[in-house]
Enzyme design. Structure first.
Site, PDB file in Angstrom:
ATOM      1  N   SER A 165      45.733  36.787  38.289  1.00 51.72           N
ATOM      2  CA  SER A 165      44.333  36.563  38.648  1.00 51.72           C
ATOM      3  C   SER A 165      43.546  36.041  37.445  1.00 51.72           C
ATOM      4  CB  SER A 165      43.721  37.845  39.220  1.00 51.72           C
ATOM      5  OG  SER A 165      42.497  37.587  39.867  1.00 51.72           O
ATOM      6  N   ASP A 209      45.036  31.954  49.107  1.00 49.84           N
ATOM      7  CA  ASP A 209      44.760  33.047  48.161  1.00 49.84           C
ATOM      8  C   ASP A 209      43.679  33.969  48.716  1.00 49.84           C
ATOM      9  OD1 ASP A 209      45.070  33.955  45.134  1.00 49.84           O
ATOM     10  OD2 ASP A 209      42.947  34.029  45.672  1.00 49.84           O
ATOM     11  N   HIS A 266      47.279  37.988  46.925  1.00 45.01           N
ATOM     12  CA  HIS A 266      46.656  37.727  45.635  1.00 45.01           C
ATOM     13  C   HIS A 266      47.363  38.583  44.608  1.00 45.01           C
ATOM     14  CE1 HIS A 266      43.523  36.496  42.842  1.00 45.01           C
ATOM     15  NE2 HIS A 266      43.377  37.761  42.486  1.00 45.01           N
TER      16      HIS A 266
END
Length: 417
Positions: free
Chosen positions: A200, A296, A363
């Site tokens: 991330s 995502d 994610h």
């Protein structure tokens, strides 16, 4: 296991809905939702805590003398589990994610969390997925020196500045440098193999710092980078605006990120554009592997179809359960997938780079055990993420894996929704 995971995802959306309802601009609770999305994957899909390797936190007290401090002025930290056997000189550095802060309000809020102060960091962390020490869970990297860098600056380890009036320290770049110096003294200077990874906001950081990382080592060291869920796109949201661009503009200007962005980009584009990896990845010299979902989950919830972009709630049901998306919403998501594939087109043509772009609503897929490497892990062409990354790193085969469009992939952990 998939049933349990799906149930917990459903519970998560309820929690996210409450968090976002308290947000002023859609990003005030960015840290909370980021932590939930990445943390849930580990908590819900890893082995039981009793079987996990717990690795202690190491702080660097001397970092303060170099101005390398968290937002609140506390020292930065990392977790290190030593390698063994044939991999004693192999290192993997994994950068923690956790959103960003783009104004004084959100940065001050972070000072009372683990993403802004080492006072609130866990004293021990479970190492799972790409950080696991078990060969059956992490076949190629289990006995490497494995390090997790804690994230406490709010600008993907790239800020340089200070706000004395609000007692905020924007020292991400210094934190990066000081921890690299520390690890070199711990034996990383002798590395024969090294991999910089991140999830991330940490996945973005692994792109921003990839060539810096490569420059730490002699040419004889095999150095590569892995970005997990770091391909944040400069995309138009469902309201016709650019939610993430506005966010990034605040991060870059507030935290003095511009001076630490690659000049190969800033010499041609504005600083905010150079905080988007789509404008960076093709110019990175060091080999890079992009691990990302084409849908995502974070970008759908916090950028593309955030409550701010969707004030009337047309996307509420679709956000909570993608099986509830109507035809036009699905088409919007399919267009986003195409935009992502177009953004990495030039990057993907380089022989040295690798790809695993699946069609799961996910994610961060390198940290959770079920997504990284397990019996029911997501696959493309029957190959799991861990195997794909290993094949690419060790040059066993070229890996350019791009999944078919949703809903064709039945290996996703969310496939039953």
């Amino acid at each position: 296991m998939k049933v349990a995971v799906i149930w917990i995802w459903g519970l998560l959306w309820c929690v996210i809905g409450v968090a976002l309802s308290r947000s002023v601009d859609g990003f005030d609770d960015l840290n909370a939702t980021e932590s939930l999305l990445s943390g849930l994957d580990m908590d819900a899909t890893s082995s039981s805590p009793a079987k996990q390797l717990m690795v202690p936190l190491t702080l660097i007290p001397g970092a303060a003398a170099k101005g390398a401090v968290c937002l609140d002025g506390t020292p930065p930290g990392y977790h290190l589990d030593r390698g063994s056997g044939s991999s004693v000189n192999s290192w993997i550095i994994h950068l923690e994610g956790g959103g960003w802060c783009n104004n004084v309000q959100t940065c001050v809020s972070r000072k009372t969390t683990r993403h802004g102060s080492s006072n609130f960091m866990e004293k021990q962390l479970a190492f799972t997925g790409i950080l696991s020490n078990k060969a059956k869970e992490n076949p190629d990297f289990f006995n490497w020196n494995r390090v997790k860098l804690r994230y406490c600056d709010g600008a993907s380890f790239a800020g340089e500045g200070q706000d004395e009036a609000n007692q905020l320290n924007f020292r991400g770049q210094r934190i990066w440098s000081v921890i690299m110096e520390e690890l070199m003294t711990k034996g990383m200077k002798n590395a024969e193999q090294a991999l910089l990874s991140g999830c991330s906001a940490g996945g973005l950081a692994s792109i921003l710092h990839c060539d810096e990382f490569g420059d730490l080592f002699p040419k004889t060291t095999k150095v590569k980078c892995l970005s997990d869920a770091g391909m944040f796109l400069d995309a138009i949201d469902v309201g016709g605006g650019r939610t993430l661009r506005n966010m990034n503009e605040g991060v870059v200007s507030l935290q003095g990120v511009e001076k630490n962005l690659p000049n190969t980009c800033t010499s041609q584009m504005d600083p905010t554009s150079c905080f988007f990896p789509q404008n960076l990845v093709a110019k990175i010299k060091t080999p890079v592997f992009l691990l990302n979902s084409a849908y995502d989950l974070w970008q759908i919830h916090e950028s593309l179809a955030s409550p701010k972009a969707d004030p009337h709630g047309y996307w509420k049901e679709c956000r909570q359960h993608h099986a509830q998306c109507n035809a036009s919403q699905i088409q919007f998501l399919q267009d986003f997938r195409v935009q992502m594939l177009n953004a990495i087109n030039v990057f993907s043509k380089s022989q040295k780079n690798g790809l695993f772009i699946n069609s799961c609503f996910a994610h961060c897929q390198s940290e959770g055990q079920d997504s990284w490497f397990a019996d029911n892990s997501p696959v493309i062409a029957n190959k799991a993420i861990a195997v794909s990354v290993g094949d690419w790193y060790f040059n066993r085969t070229v890996v350019k894996s791009v999944d078919c469009a949703y809903p064709c992939d039945k290996s996703c952990l969310d496939a039953s929704e």
